[in-house]
Every structure is written in C-alpha cells, then in structure tokens.
Design an enzyme around this catalytic site. Structure first.
Site, short mmCIF file in Angstrom:
data_model
loop_
_atom_site.label_atom_id
_atom_site.label_comp_id
_atom_site.label_asym_id
_atom_site.label_seq_id
_atom_site.Cartn_x
_atom_site.Cartn_y
_atom_site.Cartn_z
N ASN A 138 -14.34 7.26 -10.44
CA ASN A 138 -15.16 6.68 -11.52
C ASN A 138 -16.15 5.63 -11.02
OD1 ASN A 138 -12.87 5.02 -11.07
ND2 ASN A 138 -13.04 4.12 -13.11
N GLU A 439 -7.30 -8.23 -6.98
CA GLU A 439 -8.38 -7.99 -6.04
C GLU A 439 -9.53 -8.94 -6.37
OE1 GLU A 439 -8.60 -3.51 -4.83
OE2 GLU A 439 -8.23 -3.56 -6.99
#
Length: 460
Positions: A138, A439
């Site tokens: 994606n 992250e």
C-alpha cells in the site's frame, strides 16, 4: 510444508489502472535468502566500524541521490501501485527525508553513564546485525524506508522483501544506494512470495530482527515463527480507526476533511478513518455536508494531476472490497471509471448496526461507515469497540474534551481537528492487534540496537 511446493519463478507486476503487464521480476528462493544473509553479514561487520560522521555522510549522499530521482521513482510507483502522481511524489520525497533524518541520528546514538557505587557504569548501543524488512504494497517506498533508514543508520545491514505486487521501486532504491556509495551487500532487495522468501527471512538464524507491515493475520504468523529463535519483531498491522465528530465541532471543516481521511490511497491505509462517529444531535446535518464532499472526489487516471483517488491494487483486493458492500446497503456513493483497471467508487454506508462487518472489520478500500453516538462516554465506547488501535481523529472546539478523549481512545496515533497520523519526526505504532513496537521519531535508531552495560571498577 516444504518451501518448494509454493515457489514461483517470477513475479508479474501489473498496472492497477490498466491491468497491463509492467514488468516480470525473478522471485527469490530460500537459497537466495541464504546467500543474501551471508553477503549482508560480511557487509554489516565492516559498516559497523565506519566512523559515525562518515556513516552519516554516506546516508545523506543516499538521500541526495534519491532526491535527484524523485520523479523517476514517483512514476514507477504510479505504474506498479496505481497511486496518484501527487501521492507518489510525496512517497519518494519521504524516502529522502527519512534518510536525512536518520543520518542526523548517527552521531547522537548515545549510551548513558549510570551512577553506581564502586566504579563507573556505562551503556553502549550496538547494532543488531542483519535486519529483515517485509514491506507492504500500500505504501511500498515510505514504509520500507521507515525501517531501512534507521536500521542502516544504527549500523545494521538490511534485507528488504517488498510485496509481490510492488517490487520495482524497492529494486530501484537498492541501485541508487550503490550509486550513493553504500557498501555492496549492505542493502539488498529480495522480491518474492511471502510464504517463500518472507518465511525464509523470518526463520533464518542470521537475521536478528524482522520489521513487518501488513495484515494482523500475517503478523501473528510472523510473531509465532520468530518466537522459536526469540527474534525481535516490530509489527505494524491492521486498523479500524475512528473519526469522532462532536456537536460543537466545526462541522463544515470536519465534513470537508472526512472524505480523504479514508479515500487517500484508495482507502488502502491502515490509518484510514473508516468509522465516522457523529454526535446524534448533528448527525443529519453532517451527512448533508458530507454527501457532496464524497461525490465530488475525482477518481481516475493516476497520472492526471487533478485525480484525487486511483484504483485498488489488484483484482483480488477489488473483489474483497466488493464483498463488503452489497448494492442494497444505504449510503453515499461517488463515481469511478468503468472498463480496465481495479476501480471502486468512494462509498459511505449509513444506517448500519454497530457490529455490521463493514463497521468492525478492516475493508482496506474506499469504504467508510457513519454511526451516531449520544454523548462523550458513548463516543469513547464506540471508538474502542474494536481489537485495533492504530489511529484516529477527534473533532471538537472544546480543548478539555479533546484532551479527555485523546487519553480515553486506545490508539497509538491521534489527531485533534486533523487527520494527520504519520510524521517522520514522531513515533508511530499501534495498540492491541494493530501491532507491536514503534517506528519513526527521535528513538527510531534505538529500535535497531542492543544495549550493552559495562561496569568499570574504580576500587584500589
């Protein structure tokens, strides 16, 4: 089951907007993964000894080379992923920015001095070794770089397995890395099937950590395989994010912003605000404002600068989305092209039960539901009525309510009067079945290090 029973010899990359064949790419085998780990291990041992300033300089050079090829990378992303040209340019630029940001952290990867009796105690942050990154289709470029940039900056080697449908930008980035001066073998790309190349990467004893972005089901399988070696994992998985609109919000602004909060990237976004929760007293008015905003979204050729939404990634994904949206369901529907390509119109469903499949399951397409709520407590109840907890938005003029709701909604990334979820300066990750770890942000490099504690006695 033996890997050989699954293996394909090559991957066929299709243009989602036309269904035309873009490229054929050799598929990596377990033997290819083995060989890549050997090369990466040797490269990493040398890379870890490079002076921090020099390592940072090489990464900045990589960023500069990417910057010089932004348009090329963007056009490649349009062809393999069907992203709009504007989105694809942002994605390529984001890779550049992530490399620059990570380079700035190389010389700031500090340990600590801890006061103890009888001596001096220090901690040292050391690289893990070889890191495996399994990237999704994606957002092929930026999500791959979320892990690759800080892992390299922290002194690791990276083996990147892109999704089967979108390997081309990853392969090009690996070429640009060599052009920028990264050592041979330090950053390698292994296109291949998940059950073959991906599984080999997860199970390889020479890979110290796996970073995976994708479905919760696949993430659970990776976590289970990694457990046998007590291997570190960072998992960014599914989402079913709420967009909470209180009665005191700027309804015009909230309605205008709502469509692209779930239609960006054709809804193929774990952060998509696909559950629009609206206070009952303004529910009808909000739908009046939302209807034209959805119907005016321009769906079409990704290379047309006016296009706001492109196709879905594949026929498999198109059929999945269709399965959630029977024609009989009430709601708001936009327009999409007919003919070749994996097109689905912008869709907002209304009048559904709270536990309807579209209201609780991740569709991963341009589909949202609107559900009414009574008061603040009811809004929080609905927002948290999901096993996911990745993102969400809160629309209100009341700062107290904004803070209360932000504390109460169980999600890793929230926005107030905005739908912005991801910035490379700030941490990103989810609660519950949306994943493990964080992250991005100032601590990104430390996720790719071991902490070594050293005590030095000062006693005579």
């Amino acid at each position: 089951m033996p890997h050989e029973l699954h293996e394909l010899h090559e991957l066929h990359v299709l243009n989602p907007a036309t269904e035309e064949l873009v490229a054929t790419v050799p598929a990596a085998t377990p033997a290819d993964v083995d060989a890549a780990v050997v090369r990466a291990t040797a490269a990493q041992q040398s890379w870890a000894t490079v002076a921090p300033a020099d390592r940072a300089r090489i990464l900045r050079r990589f960023a500069a080379v990417v910057d010089a090829h932004v348009e090329e990378l963007a056009l490649l992303e349009v062809r393999e992923a069907g992203h709009t040209l504007g989105n694809a340019r942002w994605e390529a630029g984001n890779v550049r920015d992530l490399l620059d940001y990570a380079a700035g952290g190389v010389e700031r990867l500090n340990g600590r001095q801890i006061p103890v009796p009888g001596g001096l105690d220090i901690t040292i942050l050391e690289p893990l070794g070889v890191v495996g990154v399994i990237a999704p289709w994606n957002f092929p470029m930026p999500i791959a770089a979320w892990a690759t940039a800080p892992a390299l900056a922290a002194g690791n080697a990276v083996l990147l397995k892109p999704a089967e449908t979108t390997p081309l930008t990853a392969l090009r980035l690996a070429e640009l890395a060599l052009e920028a001066g990264l050592p041979e073998g330090l950053f390698q790309v292994l296109p291949g099937e998940g059950p073959v190349a991906g599984t080999a990467l997860v199970e390889h004893p020479g890979v110290a950590k796996i970073v995976f972005t994708g479905s919760t089901r696949t993430g659970k399988g990776i976590m289970a395989r990694a457990a046998d070696q007590v291997k570190r994992v960072t998992l960014e998985l599914g989402g079913k994010s709420p967009n909470i609109v209180f009665a005191d919000a700027d309804l015009e602004a909230a309605a205008a912003a709502a469509p692209m909060s779930f239609l960006d990237n054709s809804g193929q976004d774990c952060c998509a605000r696909t559950r629009i929760l609206v206070q009952r007293s303004v529910y009808e008015r909000f739908l009046e404002l939302l209807t034209p905003a959805v119907q005016e979204i321009v769906v079409g050729d990704p290379l047309d600068e006016r296009t706001q939404m492109g196709p879905l990634i594949s026929r498999v994904q198109l059929e999945r989305v269709r399965s959630y949206v029977p024609d009989t369901l009430p709601g708001i529907r936009g327009k999409a092209p007919e003919g070749p390509g994996f097109w689905f119109p912008p869709t907002v469903l209304t009048g559904l039960a709270e536990d309807a499949p579209c209201a609780v399951e991740e569709v991963f397409g341009p589909v949202a539901v609107v559900l009414p709520f009574e008061d603040e407590a009811d809004a929080i109840r609905l927002a948290n009525a999901t096993p996911y907890g990745l993102s969400g938005s809160i629309w209100t003029r009341d700062i107290g309510r904004a803070l209360r709701a932000s504390r109460a909604v169980r999600a890793g990334n929230l926005s107030v009067n905005s739908h912005s979820s991801v910035r490379y300066w700030t941490p990103f990750g989810g609660y519950g079945q949306s994943g493990l770890g964080r992250e991005l942000g100032p601590d990104a490099l430390t996720a790719f290090t071991e902490t070594k504690n050293v005590f030095i006695s000062t006693e005579a």
